[in-house]
Design a protein around this motif. Sequence first.
Motif, PDB file in Angstrom:
ATOM      1  N   TYR A 197       1.263   3.254  -3.513  1.00  0.00           N
ATOM      2  CA  TYR A 197      -0.009   3.944  -3.714  1.00  0.00           C
ATOM      3  C   TYR A 197       0.021   5.326  -2.773  1.00  0.00           C
ATOM      4  N   LEU A 198       0.360   5.262  -1.787  1.00  0.00           N
ATOM      5  CA  LEU A 198       0.187   6.540  -0.841  1.00  0.00           C
ATOM      6  C   LEU A 198       1.303   7.560  -1.396  1.00  0.00           C
ATOM      7  N   LYS A 253      -6.876   2.935  -7.349  1.00  0.00           N
ATOM      8  CA  LYS A 253      -6.305   2.010  -5.831  1.00  0.00           C
ATOM      9  C   LYS A 253      -6.651   2.693  -4.582  1.00  0.00           C
ATOM     10  N   ASN A 254      -6.457   4.221  -4.789  1.00  0.00           N
ATOM     11  CA  ASN A 254      -6.811   4.806  -3.495  1.00  0.00           C
ATOM     12  C   ASN A 254      -8.090   4.977  -3.298  1.00  0.00           C
ATOM     13  N   ASP A 293       0.937   6.147   5.367  1.00  0.00           N
ATOM     14  CA  ASP A 293      -0.605   5.862   5.391  1.00  0.00           C
ATOM     15  C   ASP A 293      -1.242   7.277   5.736  1.00  0.00           C
ATOM     16  N   MET A 326       0.980  -1.314  -0.155  1.00  0.00           N
ATOM     17  CA  MET A 326       0.108   0.072  -0.009  1.00  0.00           C
ATOM     18  C   MET A 326       0.583   1.260   0.014  1.00  0.00           C
ATOM     19  N   ILE A 380      -9.098   2.033  -1.301  1.00  0.00           N
ATOM     20  CA  ILE A 380      -8.564   2.045   0.082  1.00  0.00           C
ATOM     21  C   ILE A 380      -9.404   3.118   0.788  1.00  0.00           C
ATOM     22  N   LEU A 381     -10.001   4.506   0.074  1.00  0.00           N
ATOM     23  CA  LEU A 381     -10.737   5.265   0.851  1.00  0.00           C
ATOM     24  C   LEU A 381     -11.985   4.459   1.228  1.00  0.00           C
ATOM     25  N   SER A 412      -6.913  14.522  -2.184  1.00  0.00           N
ATOM     26  CA  SER A 412      -5.984  14.100  -3.266  1.00  0.00           C
ATOM     27  C   SER A 412      -6.478  13.267  -4.541  1.00  0.00           C
ATOM     28  N   ILE A 413      -7.458  12.259  -3.925  1.00  0.00           N
ATOM     29  CA  ILE A 413      -8.316  11.425  -4.988  1.00  0.00           C
ATOM     30  C   ILE A 413      -8.963  12.437  -6.138  1.00  0.00           C
ATOM     31  N   LEU A 415      -0.491   8.820  -4.243  1.00  0.00           N
ATOM     32  CA  LEU A 415      -1.499   9.884  -3.809  1.00  0.00           C
ATOM     33  C   LEU A 415      -0.961  11.078  -3.382  1.00  0.00           C
ATOM     34  N   MET A 419      -6.957  11.689   2.033  1.00  0.00           N
ATOM     35  CA  MET A 419      -7.027  11.055   0.822  1.00  0.00           C
ATOM     36  C   MET A 419      -8.269  11.397  -0.180  1.00  0.00           C
TER      37      MET A 419
END
Length: 470
Positions: free
Chosen positions: A4-5, A100-101, A34, A1, A104-105, A43-44, A8, A40
Amino acid sequence: MKRYLIALVCFIAVWSSCSKIVDNINTDPNNPTDADANSMLTSIMVGNMNIQEGDLARFAGMWTGYFRGYTQQYQSYHQYTVITRNFDAAWQRVYSGVYKNIKILKGKATAVNNRRMLGVAQVIEANLLGTATALWGDIPYSEAANDNFANPKFDAQADVYARLQVLLDSAIVNLGSTAFVDFAAQDIHFAGNMTRWIQTANTLKARYFMHVRDYPRALAAAQNGISAQANNFMAPHFATSRGAFNLYFQFLSLDRPNWIDATGMYGVSLVNPAGTRYRGNTKTNERARWNYFYNSATNLNFTVNGFFGQNTFFPLATFGENLLILAEADTRVNGFAAGLTRLNTYRAYMNTGAYITTTYLTTGNWRYDPYVAADFAAGGMENGGTSPIAQDRALLREIIEERYVNFIGQIEGYNDMRRLFKETDVRVPVPLNFGTQFPQRFLYPQFEIDINTSTPNPIPSLFDPTPVNR
């Protein structure tokens, strides 16, 4: 993970200052492991903005007659000379940088029963992957961004659209929930206004029903869609720092000046009062809109108040689009009279000045009077010439041309070109930039071809229609 962060964090950097990125993440700002859900979310949103407004929109605009690739590699792109590597970066941004994020979100939001945040994430997911499937056709979705699938399958385009409709239905329910943890400060689109998010979800539903030509359901969804310009789903931009600028402005003015212009393009000639194809008439004056999009017959308007300007917000889904979905769908479903009423509602909106910056709304620069049935009868102002078409088709042709102008600079104009490609009596007759074939899709990226054994084989060419457009 962790990787991916890191991606992000790179996305959020284009919108806000570096010092804010790392606040409250961990003690090593160069190695984030994290992020909290609220951080998040922003950023998304920025990542999705980059997809909708960045290089994919530039490719679409060149191939739709909105502007011309003039120098360097953009001259080749304009002439449809592209390779799979040209789409690597965008594809990776869609999947590794944003989708991907989002997953996670959604997990974080679900864990704390923040159903409204879950709904917002679902709307962004639909916007992101709806754009991806429109441009590429079959795409990874059901197995994408999942470590259990080393070679995620490519879901059929029709199945992706169906999944997105279910996703948006779920989003609408979640957005109406009373279970949430406040995230208004991180919501750069609507500051936590759920009414606007719900309307956006319905307009996206209508858009995707249009993509698959399900006009009755597009009509039904749009009736609950974006209801006012104030509720537009927009990508915010500011003049505070380079990272917050409009992405077109960054490209046109700062990064690649003169690589793109508008010389000889169909979109320019439609709204230019001196153009050979000018669409104005005794009821229509397009000068203000021409000045807003193009500051001459050869250049896009990236001055401060132009559509491509430094701090001009970029449209992701709008009241104008929703009105034109209603107009086209109602014409197709319920006939001429219903469609004419809808078109005149849109024209009344345009007559207020609509989205055109007030800088260009000087006296005598715009006019959108209502049409009457006779305007579309054989010999009428919108159905003249030596070969008039049926009255309802003439109306549909005008609505589709209005959609074309409304979408200048946006990916949706390219989606319309392909959806309507076979309807030669009503589609916008944008001439080819080169050769004898029109680009019907974006190429699968070389990155995916190299690492995913599920990539379709044979690989579709640039000129192969996507499944919903065959």
